[in-house]
Design an enzyme around this catalytic site. Sequence first.
Site, PDB file in Angstrom:
ATOM      1  N   ARG A 162       0.772  -1.098  -0.005  1.00 30.80           N
ATOM      2  CA  ARG A 162      -0.078  -0.003   0.085  1.00 30.80           C
ATOM      3  C   ARG A 162       0.896   1.439  -0.088  1.00 30.80           C
ATOM      4  NH1 ARG A 162      -1.723  -3.635   3.921  1.00 30.80           N
ATOM      5  NH2 ARG A 162      -3.981  -4.346   3.528  1.00 30.80           N
ATOM      6  N   LYS A 186      -1.617  -2.866   7.889  1.00 31.33           N
ATOM      7  CA  LYS A 186      -2.615  -2.217   8.841  1.00 31.33           C
ATOM      8  C   LYS A 186      -2.755  -3.230  10.198  1.00 31.33           C
ATOM      9  CE  LYS A 186      -6.062  -0.979   5.116  1.00 31.33           C
ATOM     10  NZ  LYS A 186      -7.350  -1.288   4.598  1.00 31.33           N
ATOM     11  N   HIS A 257      -2.931   1.935  -5.895  1.00 29.28           N
ATOM     12  CA  HIS A 257      -3.718   0.992  -5.402  1.00 29.28           C
ATOM     13  C   HIS A 257      -3.845  -0.161  -6.767  1.00 29.28           C
ATOM     14  CE1 HIS A 257      -5.051  -0.747  -1.552  1.00 29.28           C
ATOM     15  NE2 HIS A 257      -6.219  -1.124  -2.443  1.00 29.28           N
ATOM     16  N   ARG A 260      -1.234  -2.323  -6.919  1.00 29.01           N
ATOM     17  CA  ARG A 260      -1.596  -3.610  -6.102  1.00 29.01           C
ATOM     18  C   ARG A 260      -2.220  -4.405  -6.619  1.00 29.01           C
ATOM     19  NH1 ARG A 260      -1.320  -4.936  -0.393  1.00 29.01           N
ATOM     20  NH2 ARG A 260      -3.257  -5.260   0.532  1.00 29.01           N
ATOM     21  N   HIS A 283      -3.420  -9.406   3.678  1.00 29.51           N
ATOM     22  CA  HIS A 283      -4.732  -9.324   4.107  1.00 29.51           C
ATOM     23  C   HIS A 283      -5.022 -10.302   5.235  1.00 29.51           C
ATOM     24  CE1 HIS A 283      -6.189  -8.487  -0.479  1.00 29.51           C
ATOM     25  NE2 HIS A 283      -5.914  -7.130   0.217  1.00 29.51           N
ATOM     26  N   TYR A 292      -9.468 -10.980  -6.299  1.00 30.61           N
ATOM     27  CA  TYR A 292      -8.546 -11.252  -7.459  1.00 30.61           C
ATOM     28  C   TYR A 292      -8.698 -12.434  -8.240  1.00 30.61           C
ATOM     29  CZ  TYR A 292      -6.476  -7.415  -4.979  1.00 30.61           C
ATOM     30  OH  TYR A 292      -6.072  -5.999  -4.643  1.00 30.61           O
TER      31      TYR A 292
END
Length: 311
Positions: A162, A186, A257, A260, A283, A292
């Site tokens: 990110r 995150k 993004h 990504r 994730h 995806y």
Amino acid sequence: MRQHGHVTLPIAMEEAHAGFSTHLRDERGRGPNTVRAYLGDVADLLAFAADQGAEQLADLSLAELRAWLAGMERRGAARSTIARRVAAARCFTAWAMRQGLIDRDPAARLGAPAARRGIPDVLRPGQVDELMDVASVRADDAEPVHQRDVAMLELLYATGMRVSELAGLDCSDLDWSRNTARVLGKGGRERTVPFGIPAGRVLGTWLEVGRPALVGPRSADALFLGARGGRVDPRVVRRAVHTLLRHVPDAPDVGPHGLRHSMATHLLEGGADLRSVQEVLGHASLGTTQIYTHVSIERLRSSYERAHPRA
């Protein structure tokens, strides 16, 4: 009392909002974007409640929360926005109950609309090559910021990280013996991601030639620097990617993004398994990564319909 929008919040609500802010930043370890969004959502909820006559948190009810969400729906708010606001409200009322500010949690039974997941735009592998060629031509002029931009671009696509993760990298996060980068994602989750030879090559040029030209008192160990020597701002990264993409004919303006998304899609199309892609992207849930697979299937279907004589 303080003003939130056009409504003045009662003192008790203002103090609760301030306490929730401290909780998010210091105890939950939420990222700055999440903190900003949640605080804005809760401020909007409290302003709505105050406008309806509520003076204490205890005045909040499930009916009032549903009315708040219904108002957003009438104004055309996206499902994803409403879902985030539900999450913010639940987080806030659960915290308030633990703090003893309320004796029941009105948001415990608050439902969130299922967010529709669109298929993200991605670059084709050939468009990625064109993008990197454009960036390399700019970097050939020996301008430090251009050398930085091509290094950032290569690393974004190589790792799928990110923008905030890229901007937060330090030089010491790179392991040159394994061509990997240590990324803080995150929720404070750390992961290690690989990068290839092209990214390693331009990173080496940036560190040997470009970065020393920009280093200043505020640089510390930051990997990527702004024009004034401080750590690069995520907005600068986004601007650089959008600027370079404008030079690639027919390429969607996907931004960082989108790189990504593109990287993850290309990995799956190249035979990588979903768990590995999940690990690289950082994730928490495999369900997030599964978007995806839909991208790959849609692209396969499109190719099939164009190429098969009896499609």
